[in-house]
Design a protein around this motif. Structure first.
Motif, PDB file in Angstrom:
ATOM      1  N   CYS A 262       6.111  38.769  60.053  1.00  0.00           N
ATOM      2  CA  CYS A 262       5.225  38.652  58.888  1.00  0.00           C
ATOM      3  C   CYS A 262       3.998  39.551  58.994  1.00  0.00           C
ATOM      4  O   CYS A 262       2.964  39.267  58.369  1.00  0.00           O
ATOM      5  N   ARG A 263       4.110  40.621  59.735  1.00  0.00           N
ATOM      6  CA  ARG A 263       3.032  41.623  59.789  1.00  0.00           C
ATOM      7  C   ARG A 263       3.362  42.658  58.717  1.00  0.00           C
ATOM      8  O   ARG A 263       3.803  43.782  58.980  1.00  0.00           O
ATOM      9  N   PHE A 264       3.168  42.258  57.462  1.00  0.00           N
ATOM     10  CA  PHE A 264       3.753  42.960  56.330  1.00  0.00           C
ATOM     11  C   PHE A 264       3.156  44.341  56.099  1.00  0.00           C
ATOM     12  O   PHE A 264       3.875  45.276  55.738  1.00  0.00           O
ATOM     13  N   ASP A 265       1.868  44.507  56.273  1.00  0.00           N
ATOM     14  CA  ASP A 265       1.272  45.833  56.071  1.00  0.00           C
ATOM     15  C   ASP A 265       1.820  46.837  57.078  1.00  0.00           C
ATOM     16  O   ASP A 265       2.141  47.982  56.731  1.00  0.00           O
ATOM     17  N   GLU A 266       1.908  46.411  58.331  1.00  0.00           N
ATOM     18  CA  GLU A 266       2.462  47.297  59.353  1.00  0.00           C
ATOM     19  C   GLU A 266       3.934  47.580  59.096  1.00  0.00           C
ATOM     20  O   GLU A 266       4.415  48.708  59.297  1.00  0.00           O
TER      21      GLU A 266
ATOM     22  N   PHE B 199       8.543  51.062  57.661  1.00  0.00           N
ATOM     23  CA  PHE B 199       9.759  51.337  56.886  1.00  0.00           C
ATOM     24  C   PHE B 199       9.585  52.557  55.993  1.00  0.00           C
ATOM     25  O   PHE B 199      10.542  53.309  55.775  1.00  0.00           O
ATOM     26  N   SER B 200       8.386  52.786  55.487  1.00  0.00           N
ATOM     27  CA  SER B 200       8.148  53.984  54.674  1.00  0.00           C
ATOM     28  C   SER B 200       8.402  55.241  55.500  1.00  0.00           C
ATOM     29  O   SER B 200       8.876  56.258  54.978  1.00  0.00           O
ATOM     30  N   GLY B 201       8.103  55.178  56.787  1.00  0.00           N
ATOM     31  CA  GLY B 201       8.320  56.315  57.652  1.00  0.00           C
ATOM     32  C   GLY B 201       9.774  56.598  57.966  1.00  0.00           C
ATOM     33  O   GLY B 201      10.091  57.624  58.578  1.00  0.00           O
TER      34      GLY B 201
ATOM     35  N   GLN C 216       5.275  40.260  46.823  1.00  0.00           N
ATOM     36  CA  GLN C 216       4.031  40.433  46.077  1.00  0.00           C
ATOM     37  C   GLN C 216       4.216  40.164  44.588  1.00  0.00           C
ATOM     38  O   GLN C 216       3.270  40.313  43.811  1.00  0.00           O
ATOM     39  N   GLY C 217       5.419  39.783  44.202  1.00  0.00           N
ATOM     40  CA  GLY C 217       5.704  39.552  42.794  1.00  0.00           C
ATOM     41  C   GLY C 217       5.902  40.827  41.990  1.00  0.00           C
ATOM     42  O   GLY C 217       5.926  40.781  40.755  1.00  0.00           O
ATOM     43  N   LYS C 218       6.084  41.950  42.659  1.00  0.00           N
ATOM     44  CA  LYS C 218       6.299  43.230  41.969  1.00  0.00           C
ATOM     45  C   LYS C 218       7.805  43.437  41.810  1.00  0.00           C
ATOM     46  O   LYS C 218       8.439  44.251  42.481  1.00  0.00           O
ATOM     47  N   TRP C 219       8.370  42.679  40.878  1.00  0.00           N
ATOM     48  CA  TRP C 219       9.823  42.586  40.758  1.00  0.00           C
ATOM     49  C   TRP C 219      10.463  43.920  40.375  1.00  0.00           C
ATOM     50  O   TRP C 219      11.499  44.301  40.931  1.00  0.00           O
TER      51      TRP C 219
END
Length: 410
Positions: A230-234, A239-241, A263-266
């Motif tokens: 649950c270290r979501f920002d990291e 994963f972006s990398g 984040q609810g960004k469906w």
């Protein structure tokens, strides 16, 4: 195996990670039930040779070719042939080395390496077992066994546990050559992530990255462990990398979708899910996602179909349906629960007093989106709801995840 290590094995097997979906990560009070797939069917040359009846006229013995050592020792020749990708010749020379020195663990380990690379897993298991019976600390046999169980064979809890044990033994002993350490640590990270032990996986990935900072496999295992913790920002940055990595881009998009979904960004999440499906349709099929009303109805039917004693245990314990686990539920445990849990039992087991802070103090929740992603068909979804409900009732009755796994309710 110090010359080639795990990288050569990964290249030979076309991938260093199982292609089957990984099990859902276990938690301390919630289910970890992955979709049950069909058993893998070995292809030609995999496992043991077909059993022929004595009268079968088509049966032909296929002996190994004569080992041509070119003046070298058979074991050295086997290693050279393996490095050149000449696997049958490597196997022949390793077999000769084992025949000449049956108590030489390294010869049996080399047989195991060649057999595993040829897809003859059952024979490789025996070769590694013999090597480790002769020398329990043989580093090549430990690495080969760890890779076979934790990476090459279809995933199961027992295989992952065995792979982790072999890798950890190799990492813990003083005699392991330093060049094998990152390979053992990588296999351990894979096994621990599949077992839901994200803290251990993160630590082993760090060992690899300290020695090989550009290891894409280790970067992926690190990203997965961060997500599970649950270290979501990291995890988002990690994963972006990986989106420019052809082998791991699909998994990167899938996890970025999971993070956006939380984040609810469906809509933004769906863009990533679609990209993951486009890149790896077998790994990320369209989930059989029912409507909210349909899902609640399925949960109600599963509760109604329970045995009478289980329905009695649920008396006064509401069973509800939610979209995804809330951060508060995940972070209430240390280490945190996995964001992909299928369900959750909240509260003390039956027979233990409630603390009086909530009413009712016990409840069960099933997660619609996670459950739909754990299966491939509507029929499998119904079965997964049933099994998840049984798992949560097990927690209600005081069983932990290990006990439930032993009963087939992992």
């Amino acid at each position: 195996m110090s010359r080639r290590g795990l990288l050569a094995l990964c290249l030979l097997f076309a991938a260093c990670k199982r292609t089957a979906p990984a099990p859902v990560t276990p938690d301390a009070g919630a289910p970890s039930v992955s979709a049950v797939g069909a058993p893998a069917t070995p292809g030609p040359g995999a496992g043991d040779a077909p059993v022929m009846s004595p009268g079968d006229a088509t049966h032909r013995v296929q002996p190994l070719a004569v080992c041509r050592t070119d003046g070298a020792a058979p074991l050295d020749a086997a290693r050279r042939y393996f490095d050149e990708g000449r696997l049958e010749e490597a196997l022949s020379c390793a077999a000769q080395a084992a025949a000449l020195e049956p108590d030489l663990a390294a010869a049996h380990a080399e047989r195991g390496v060649a057999l595993a690379a040829l897809g003859r897993e059952a024979e490789a298991q025996l070769a590694y077992a013999r090597a480790l019976a002769i020398d329990p600390g043989d580093p090549d046999a430990l690495l080969g066994s760890a890779h076979l169980y934790a990476v090459q064979l279809p995933s199961s809890r027992e295989r992952d546990e065995l792979g982790a044990l072999y890798a950890e033994r190799g990492l813990s002993q003083r005699g392991t050559p330093p060049e094998l350490v990152p390979h053992l640590a990588l296999v351990a990270a894979m096994a621990f992530n599949d077992l839901g032990q994200a803290e251990e996986a993160l630590a082993r990935a760090a060992i690899v990255l300290a020695r090989e900072p550009g290891s894409r496999e280790a970067l992926y295992e690190r990203a997965l462990a961060l997500f599970e913790l649950c270290r979501f920002d990291e995890a988002r940055a990690a994963f972006s990398g990986l989106l420019d990595d052809p082998e791991r881009a699909a998994h990167g998009h899938q996890h970025l979708g999971l993070l956006l979904e939380r984040q609810g960004k469906w809509r933004a999440a769906q863009v990533h899910f679609d990209k993951a499906r486009q890149l790896a349709p077998e790994d990320f099929p369209a989930p059989p996602l029912p409507s909210v009303e349909e899902f609640r109805a399925e949960v109600a039917r599963a509760v109604a179909a329970l045995p009478e004693d289980m329905r009695g245990d649920l008396d006064g314990v509401p069973v509800s349906a939610e979209e995804l686990p809330a951060d508060g539920d995940l972070l209430a445990n240390q280490p945190p629960l996995s964001p992909t849990i299928l369900g959750l039992f909240r509260g003390p087991p039956l027979g233990e007093p409630c603390d009086g802070s909530e009413e009712p103090c016990r409840s069960v929740v099933l997660y619609r989106r996670n459950l739909a992603r754990a299966v491939r068909t509507t029929e499998e979804l119904r079965e997964q709801i049933r099994v998840t409900l049984l798992h949560e009732i097990g927690h209600l009755r005081g069983e932990d995840d290990e006990e439930l796994a032993a009963r087939g309710l992992e």
